[in-house]
Design a protein around this motif. Structure first.
Motif, PDB file in Angstrom:
ATOM      1  N   ALA A  11       0.829  -1.205   0.000  1.00 50.75           N
ATOM      2  CA  ALA A  11       0.000   0.000   0.000  1.00 50.75           C
ATOM      3  C   ALA A  11       0.865   1.258   0.000  1.00 50.75           C
ATOM      4  O   ALA A  11       0.599   2.217  -0.736  1.00 50.75           O
ATOM      5  CB  ALA A  11      -0.921  -0.008   1.220  1.00 50.75           C
ATOM      6  N   ALA A  12       1.905   1.254   0.828  1.00 48.01           N
ATOM      7  CA  ALA A  12       2.797   2.413   0.888  1.00 48.01           C
ATOM      8  C   ALA A  12       3.535   2.607  -0.431  1.00 48.01           C
ATOM      9  O   ALA A  12       3.724   3.739  -0.899  1.00 48.01           O
ATOM     10  CB  ALA A  12       3.802   2.238   2.033  1.00 48.01           C
ATOM     11  N   SER A  56      -3.545   3.617  -6.272  1.00 43.81           N
ATOM     12  CA  SER A  56      -4.406   3.339  -5.131  1.00 43.81           C
ATOM     13  C   SER A  56      -3.688   2.438  -4.130  1.00 43.81           C
ATOM     14  O   SER A  56      -3.093   1.422  -4.519  1.00 43.81           O
ATOM     15  CB  SER A  56      -5.694   2.647  -5.602  1.00 43.81           C
ATOM     16  OG  SER A  56      -6.407   2.114  -4.503  1.00 43.81           O
ATOM     17  N   PRO A  57      -3.739   2.763  -2.842  1.00 44.87           N
ATOM     18  CA  PRO A  57      -3.080   1.901  -1.852  1.00 44.87           C
ATOM     19  C   PRO A  57      -3.683   0.502  -1.818  1.00 44.87           C
ATOM     20  O   PRO A  57      -2.989  -0.471  -1.505  1.00 44.87           O
ATOM     21  CB  PRO A  57      -3.306   2.638  -0.524  1.00 44.87           C
ATOM     22  CG  PRO A  57      -4.455   3.558  -0.768  1.00 44.87           C
ATOM     23  CD  PRO A  57      -4.355   3.942  -2.214  1.00 44.87           C
ATOM     24  N   TYR A  58      -4.970   0.387  -2.159  1.00 47.34           N
ATOM     25  CA  TYR A  58      -5.615  -0.919  -2.141  1.00 47.34           C
ATOM     26  C   TYR A  58      -5.120  -1.809  -3.278  1.00 47.34           C
ATOM     27  O   TYR A  58      -5.056  -3.027  -3.138  1.00 47.34           O
ATOM     28  CB  TYR A  58      -7.133  -0.747  -2.197  1.00 47.34           C
ATOM     29  CG  TYR A  58      -7.653   0.034  -1.023  1.00 47.34           C
ATOM     30  CD1 TYR A  58      -7.682  -0.530   0.248  1.00 47.34           C
ATOM     31  CD2 TYR A  58      -8.063   1.359  -1.162  1.00 47.34           C
ATOM     32  CE1 TYR A  58      -8.124   0.196   1.340  1.00 47.34           C
ATOM     33  CE2 TYR A  58      -8.510   2.093  -0.074  1.00 47.34           C
ATOM     34  CZ  TYR A  58      -8.535   1.506   1.172  1.00 47.34           C
ATOM     35  OH  TYR A  58      -8.959   2.221   2.253  1.00 47.34           O
ATOM     36  N   SER A  60      -3.468   7.553   4.118  1.00 47.97           N
ATOM     37  CA  SER A  60      -4.059   6.388   3.465  1.00 47.97           C
ATOM     38  C   SER A  60      -3.339   5.108   3.870  1.00 47.97           C
ATOM     39  O   SER A  60      -3.973   4.074   4.114  1.00 47.97           O
ATOM     40  CB  SER A  60      -4.012   6.546   1.944  1.00 47.97           C
ATOM     41  OG  SER A  60      -4.780   7.649   1.530  1.00 47.97           O
ATOM     42  N   ALA A  61      -2.014   5.184   3.937  1.00 50.18           N
ATOM     43  CA  ALA A  61      -1.247   4.010   4.353  1.00 50.18           C
ATOM     44  C   ALA A  61      -1.433   3.727   5.837  1.00 50.18           C
ATOM     45  O   ALA A  61      -1.481   2.565   6.259  1.00 50.18           O
ATOM     46  CB  ALA A  61       0.232   4.215   4.038  1.00 50.18           C
ATOM     47  N   ILE A  77       1.196   4.165  -3.015  1.00 49.73           N
ATOM     48  CA  ILE A  77       1.031   5.599  -2.760  1.00 49.73           C
ATOM     49  C   ILE A  77       2.216   6.377  -3.327  1.00 49.73           C
ATOM     50  O   ILE A  77       2.057   7.443  -3.930  1.00 49.73           O
ATOM     51  CB  ILE A  77       0.875   5.859  -1.246  1.00 49.73           C
ATOM     52  CG1 ILE A  77      -0.479   5.335  -0.759  1.00 49.73           C
ATOM     53  CG2 ILE A  77       0.996   7.347  -0.931  1.00 49.73           C
ATOM     54  CD1 ILE A  77      -0.647   5.379   0.726  1.00 49.73           C
TER      55      ILE A  77
END
Length: 279
Positions: free
Chosen positions: A51-52, A60-62, A114-115, A55
């Motif tokens: 995820a990081a 998208s982190p997902y 987000s992360a 980013i």
């Protein structure tokens, strides 16, 4: 209205949380049965690194979470030997992955929140699209588990015997760890990489202390998963504090109660034997 279901975010949380609780508890039962909890824990942290990294690349982190988790699951299954015998290697990979995750966050901090949500989860921040995806992954995961059920039970209790009877245990390991990876990837945004054991291991471990068969244990694990999820959401709505905290606390509490009940039953049985009265 109960649980604040007049609000869209609570409806999304309930749908996604329920779907993830069912799949996590069902898959988690076999994780604990096969002694692969550490491998599952490592996959959740590798997902954080993915995820990081996503980013950092502006993605998208997902997407990074799913890609890294599934790829790592395949790598773990293909390295040979049993996962339960490779704790040191898994631990070293986990350490390296977390180090990369920290580096990625330091290189790009504009959207670090987000992360961070991947680490701790945000069940009340689930969108309608994520809730739908959770349901779809749950249905697909349960269907896959149903197909693997019989050989998985056999190989979990007696891997050598299963192999001697013609079960392709290597392929079974790959398929199961892929199922674990998909479960982890869909569960992490809800409960968080650091608290994923609350749904993946807690209900299953409790169920195994209370049940004597796989079928009843599996059903109890799912019921407990739903119970701690619904209870956590209710407590967060009516009392306050993060839902993930409540879910983790309820999962731990049920585990303690399960072990206390088992200890009491053993003590009662021992007293009955000593006095010649069956319990």
């Amino acid at each position: 209205m109960m649980l604040g279901l007049e609000y869209g975010f609570m409806r999304h949380a309930l749908v996604a949380g329920s779907a993830i609780a069912v799949l996590s508890a069902a898959v988690g039962y076999f994780i604990t049965l096969r002694r692969q909890a550490f491998a599952a824990h490592a996959l959740s942290h590798v997902g954080f690194t993915g995820a990081a990294g996503a980013i950092l690349l502006g993605l998208s982190p997902y997407l990074g979470l799913f890609a890294f988790t599934l790829a790592s699951g395949v790598a773990l299954a293909l390295t040979g030997g049993r996962l339960r015998q490779r704790d040191i290697g898994i631990g070293m990979v986990l350490m390296f992955a977390l180090g990369l995750g920290v580096l990625f966050l330091n290189l790009y901090t504009a959207n670090a929140q987000s992360a961070m949500s991947i680490l701790f989860g945000s069940i009340v921040g689930i969108t309608g699209g994520q809730a739908l995806l959770s349901v779809l992954v749950c249905v697909a995961g349960l269907a896959a588990l149903a197909l693997l059920y019989r050989p998985l039970c056999f190989a979990s209790f007696n891997p050598e015997g299963a192999q001697a009877r013609g079960v392709n245990t290597r392929r079974l390991d790959v398929l199961f760890i892929l199922l674990v990876a998909a479960t982890v990837a869909i569960a992490v945004p809800v409960i968080g990489a650091l608290l994923i054991f609350a749904l993946l291991i807690g209900p299953a471990a409790t169920a195994q202390t209370l049940s004597r068969s796989v079928a009843s244990g599996l059903g109890l694990s799912v019921a407990l998963g739903l119970g701690v999820t619904w209870g956590g959401l209710a407590a967060a709505y009516y009392i306050g504090f993060p839902a993930s905290t409540w879910i983790a606390s309820l999962s731990f509490g049920s585990y303690l109660i399960g072990h206390a009940w088992r200890a009491w039953r053993r003590g009662s049985a021992q007293i009955g034997v000593e006095h010649g009265t069956p319990v």
